[in-house]
Scaffold this active site. Structure first.
Site, short mmCIF file in Angstrom:
data_model
loop_
_atom_site.label_atom_id
_atom_site.label_comp_id
_atom_site.label_asym_id
_atom_site.label_seq_id
_atom_site.Cartn_x
_atom_site.Cartn_y
_atom_site.Cartn_z
N HIS A 62 -26.38 -13.17 -9.48
CA HIS A 62 -26.03 -12.43 -8.26
C HIS A 62 -25.87 -13.37 -7.07
O HIS A 62 -26.39 -13.12 -5.99
CB HIS A 62 -27.06 -11.34 -7.98
CG HIS A 62 -27.18 -10.34 -9.08
ND1 HIS A 62 -28.23 -9.46 -9.19
CD2 HIS A 62 -26.39 -10.10 -10.17
CE1 HIS A 62 -28.08 -8.72 -10.27
NE2 HIS A 62 -26.98 -9.09 -10.88
N LYS A 92 17.92 -5.46 3.94
CA LYS A 92 18.06 -4.37 4.91
C LYS A 92 19.12 -3.37 4.44
O LYS A 92 18.95 -2.15 4.59
CB LYS A 92 18.45 -4.93 6.27
CG LYS A 92 18.72 -3.85 7.33
CD LYS A 92 19.03 -4.45 8.68
CE LYS A 92 19.29 -3.34 9.70
NZ LYS A 92 19.51 -3.88 11.08
#
Length: 508
Positions: free
Chosen positions: A270, A140
């Site tokens: 696929h 922070k």
């Protein structure tokens, strides 16, 4: 904007001390004062470097069995104080709090403890409180403080300090803060998911720390990234990097092969199987899987659940393929298969896979349990006058495994542990059936006596009528249509056996 800060005081308290010594020694060279606790304090002393125990700073010992060590205003005040703010500086002076310019702290190994199968008590004790608080406080206040939340960052800071005479820039501190918040958010996600294993709280949280940038996504104009640890899943023996489409197909391949215990080979294109065969040997499984559809197999993904030997590798070597996956290979097989540099050859490791799956959808995420159910002969209920034979029940079971992993709408024909053909992803089940029949005819397969599986029920009798005319002898479907009886009656009229399972396997 660069706002360089020289490090004067550092708080160091880490679980892992790997590669920490060079950084500590460099900081000592620049005259940094160290504050530390426990094992880290001892570690620094053993380097011959002075260190101030945190309890000397706070005038409080480590209490509650080590649960409270650094949670004190003299620690957090020194981290969170805004250096340019006069009121903060006055309070630092009033309470004799030193500015802490660098925090090096990591977290107790919570995930590792959970993975080890430890008791709940041991797991709870590995929920870090002080460490996570220090990380958040330092991140922070990145305007004035450097935060290192991982041993992976030691070297980066060491190089920065060496080249910048013990100082860091605002941009560098902000980057470390970003890494720190990633550490803290991942840690909290792991803890939450441990407590929410039963999904009693409907909240979606996932955090994956490893990422691999792919060449592109499904198409070259799309960016692609894989988040996960492929090295934990596979050892790559040969070939280029896996692409986005490779990974989608590999996932489908792993899912389908895990349905089989007997020696089996599957070929996918696929995400759909175009060849599957179970045999007594891996080589014969390969030969018969390829015979299902040698055209679609070109450029496909191949997977087996047994070791690939030299004879099997010699056969496989005749086909152009993208990826081959097996649990092991003989040395001679590896020599054959790696002769072409672009082939991707993977050794699959024994890794537990997630039990749930999710994907982005609309403006959110959709999640579900994996479809881990497949019905065997004991879950098949005969509903026709003709009862399937034991051999037909086995073929229906085989076909049902493949149906489960094939795009809906789907129809699968099987016989003697072999995928004969399938109709895949059509908007009509009749179209899927006709596609399967047409493919079988194109490859010269005789459908007489074959078994057929459908991923969902038949709302009309047309499918079983067409199947009977093609030579199909036994049919599996989940049942559940209000018009089930129409299909049953047609089977009775045509002399087909039909079973229902009560379980639908849509795959959208």
């Amino acid at each position: 904007m660069s706002h360089s800060v020289k490090i004067k005081n550092a708080l160091v308290s880490v679980y892992y001390k790997d590669n920490l010594a060079p950084l500590i020694q460099l900081l000592n060279k620049y005259g940094v004062t160290f504050y530390s606790t426990g094992g880290t304090e001892t570690f620094i002393k053993e380097l011959g470097i002075d260190v101030v125990p945190v309890e000397d700073l706070t005038s409080y010992p480590s209490i509650l069995g080590g649960r409270v060590k650094t949670l004190h205003p003299k620690v957090f005040g020194g981290i969170l104080a805004r250096r340019p703010l006069d009121s903060d500086q006055q309070q630092l002076a009033q309470y004799e709090i030193p500015e802490i310019d660098l925090v090096i702290v990591d977290l107790y190994p919570f995930e590792e403890t959970v993975a080890s199968g430890a008791s709940e008590q041991d797991i709870i004790e590995k929920i870090d409180i002080g460490g996570i608080s220090l990380i958040r406080a330092a991140a922070k206040n990145f305007n004035d403080v450097v935060i290192l939340s991982s041993k992976n960052d030691y070297k980066a800071l060491e190089e920065m300090l060496a080249s910048q005479e013990g100082t860091t820039t605002l941009e560098q501190r902000k980057e470390f803060a970003k890494l720190a918040f990633n550490t803290s958010s991942h840690y909290d996600t792991a803890i939450f998911n441990y407590f929410n294993q039963e999904n009693t709280l409907d909240v979606f949280k996932e955090s994956v720390q490893k990422a691999q940038v792919l060449r592109y996504g499904e198409n070259p104009h799309q960016k692609g990234v894989f988040y996960g640890d492929l090295d934990a899943m596979f050892t790559k023996l040969n070939g280029k990097e896996l692409s986005y489409n490779n990974l989608v197909d590999v996932d489908a391949a792993v899912s389908i092969i895990d349905e089989f215990k007997e020696p089996t080979f599957a070929i996918l294109k696929h995400t759909n199987a175009c060849g599957v065969a179970s045999r007594t040997t891996i080589k014969q499984a390969w030969v018969d899987a390829l015979a299902c559809d040698p055209v679609s197999a070109f450029g496909g993904v191949l997977i087996t659940n047994g070791e690939v030997d030299v004879e099997t590798a010699t056969e496989i070597n005749n086909l152009f393929f993208e990826v081959l996956i097996a649990p092991s290979y003989t040395e001679e097989a590896i020599a054959i298969l790696t002769a072409k540099k672009n082939r991707i050859i993977l050794v699959r490791k024994d890794v537990q896979l997630p039990k749930q799956q999710f994907k982005t959808l609309l403006n959110g995420v959709i999640q579900q349990d994996k479809d881990n159910t497949v019905e065997g002969p004991e879950q098949m209920t005969a509903v026709t006058n003709v009862v399937p034979t034991a051999a037909q029940l086995e073929d229906l079971f085989f076909a049902n495994k493949i149906v489960k992993h094939t795009k809906s709408n789907t129809i699968v024909f099987a016989k003697n542990g072999t995928l004969i053909t399938s109709g895949v992803g059509q908007t009509s089940r009749v179209d899927s059936l006709k596609q399967a029949i047409e493919k079988a005819n194109a490859f010269g397969f005789d459908l007489k006596g074959c078994s057929m599986a459908s991923d969902a029920f038949f709302p009309f009798p047309d499918c079983v009528e067409i199947a009977a005319e093609a030579g199909i002898a036994a049919v599996l479907q989940p049942g559940g249509s209000i018009k089930d009886q129409l299909s049953i009656d047609m089977c009775n009229q045509k002399g087909l056996a039909m079973v229902t399972t009560g379980v639908r396997h849509f795959k959208h």
